[in-house]
Design an enzyme around this catalytic site. Sequence first.
Site, short mmCIF file in Angstrom:
data_model
loop_
_atom_site.label_atom_id
_atom_site.label_comp_id
_atom_site.label_asym_id
_atom_site.label_seq_id
_atom_site.Cartn_x
_atom_site.Cartn_y
_atom_site.Cartn_z
N HIS A 1 0.80 -1.22 0.00
CA HIS A 1 0.00 0.00 0.00
C HIS A 1 0.83 1.28 0.00
CE1 HIS A 1 -3.25 -2.74 1.99
NE2 HIS A 1 -2.87 -3.16 0.81
N TYR B 1 -8.98 -10.64 3.69
CA TYR B 1 -8.73 -11.67 2.69
C TYR B 1 -9.01 -13.06 3.26
CZ TYR B 1 -6.57 -8.29 -0.43
OH TYR B 1 -6.36 -7.23 -1.26
#
Lengths: 371, 137
Positions: free
Chosen positions: A152, A267
């Site tokens: 990120h 996830y």
Amino acid sequence: MNYFLNFTCCVFFVTMGCAQENYPAIETPSAINYSFELVVDGIDIPWGMDFINESDLLVTELSGTLYRVSDGIKKVVLGLPEVYLRGQGGLLDVALHPEFKNNNLIYLTLASSLGDNPGGNTSLYQATLVGNNLEKVSLLYKASPNTKKGQHFGSRIAFDEKGHIYFSVGDRGNRDQNPQDISRDGGKVYRLNLDGSIPEDNPFLSSPKAKQAIFSYGHRNPQGMTVHPYTGVIWVNEHGPKGGDEINKLESGKNFGWPIITYGINYSGTPITDKTSSPKMEQPFYYWVPSIAPSGMAFSTSDVYKDWKNNLFVGSLKFEYLERLVIEGNKVVKREKILDKIGRVRNVKQGPDGYLYVGVEGKGIIKIMPL
Amino acid sequence: MKIIVLIYLLSLGIFSSLLFQNKTKKESIKAGSEIYQDFCLQCHLSSGIGVFGVFPPLKASDYLLENTNLSIAGIKYGLRGKIIVNNEEYDGIMLRQGLDNEEVADVMNYILNEWGNKTSAFITPNQVSKISKSILE
């Protein structure tokens, strides 16, 4: 009994997964009304690009090379600052100064290890392009602290009509500390004047501890950014967690909610939060379920393509197509696959000739042509 | 005197354990699990099954389990081009992730011993340091 429980759980989750697909469903067009041509080849991850003119463009490769492609010939631009390669970090976006024709200035975002702590973070540089060399390379912003996390970094660059540059930095894998804290970098979109100074009307100038370059916060990992052709509003798309990718329309000082509100889950399948809205936080303009892993984003404003004018185009890394979104009023009313199964789409831009150019991993830059 | 010797030996023990941080296999796997969450999971997924035809599986992967050195090299230097995994062709790009030798060893130990994968081998940073890029060519 165990078998029965497992089965019930399976049915439950499968049904939930199906039921939650967000409207409108993605369509595969029945007739293909375009062709395409590879105009730049041999670039593994064509992360960013910008056009000097129709036959002269700059392309970044994530692994740390800036190319200048003139009349189809690709040459390496020398003089880059040191790039920190780690996970998703590397050489990210490139953009020409709005007055490039007069000043030859360009901007770059890249992961950098400058600073005290081990690791790296996203930085914004300005440099003068002279032929195939960068000169007067200067650092305009460096997010801190450094971290060895691989996720990120962001990052895209965009400009408004009022002399500002915007760029994004993702949450750097620290969602609990960075995105909601305006005294910290990460999970933000920043706004600077074109010389790197802080605009006098930036939203957090009166908060002494705030990072004064912040324009909006509560972002996860914005990797698409463009300016709306008519309203001038900056639009970003960001990678959410599973089922939480978003398009957001930026406004000064607004909080886009990550990780307090999200439509996504971890996830691993576990929840992040039970909230999808909060009175003090902005709702996305659109969110993708399932996640498409959105990369670059651009509006088509030319008359080159029949029926595509003012549509929004977003690359999908995950499903390996370019997504065409038709927007009516304030809503996405149609989504369609373009260049289906082309490969991981990293970026899309409209060239000065009005054509769409698409960065595809393992291929290079593709130009889409109407039939 | 005995006490001094004892303190000397104790501090020697502590210093050497700090200086030579040789992890046990269990510690390496645990560290590797964190590296996996950060760098690998987005493509190979938490289940290690990848995406058929796009991202190769690590779980029960013949390529991984039978080509330890190639797998190390792939993580260390990045991997591109065609490979065959469990009879399926994969033609993608895995970028070099910028991991140091110890991190590569840790994540290898993790993926070699997770999701039912099992191996007696214990990958060390020293072994990773000796793998050259040329074996990928």
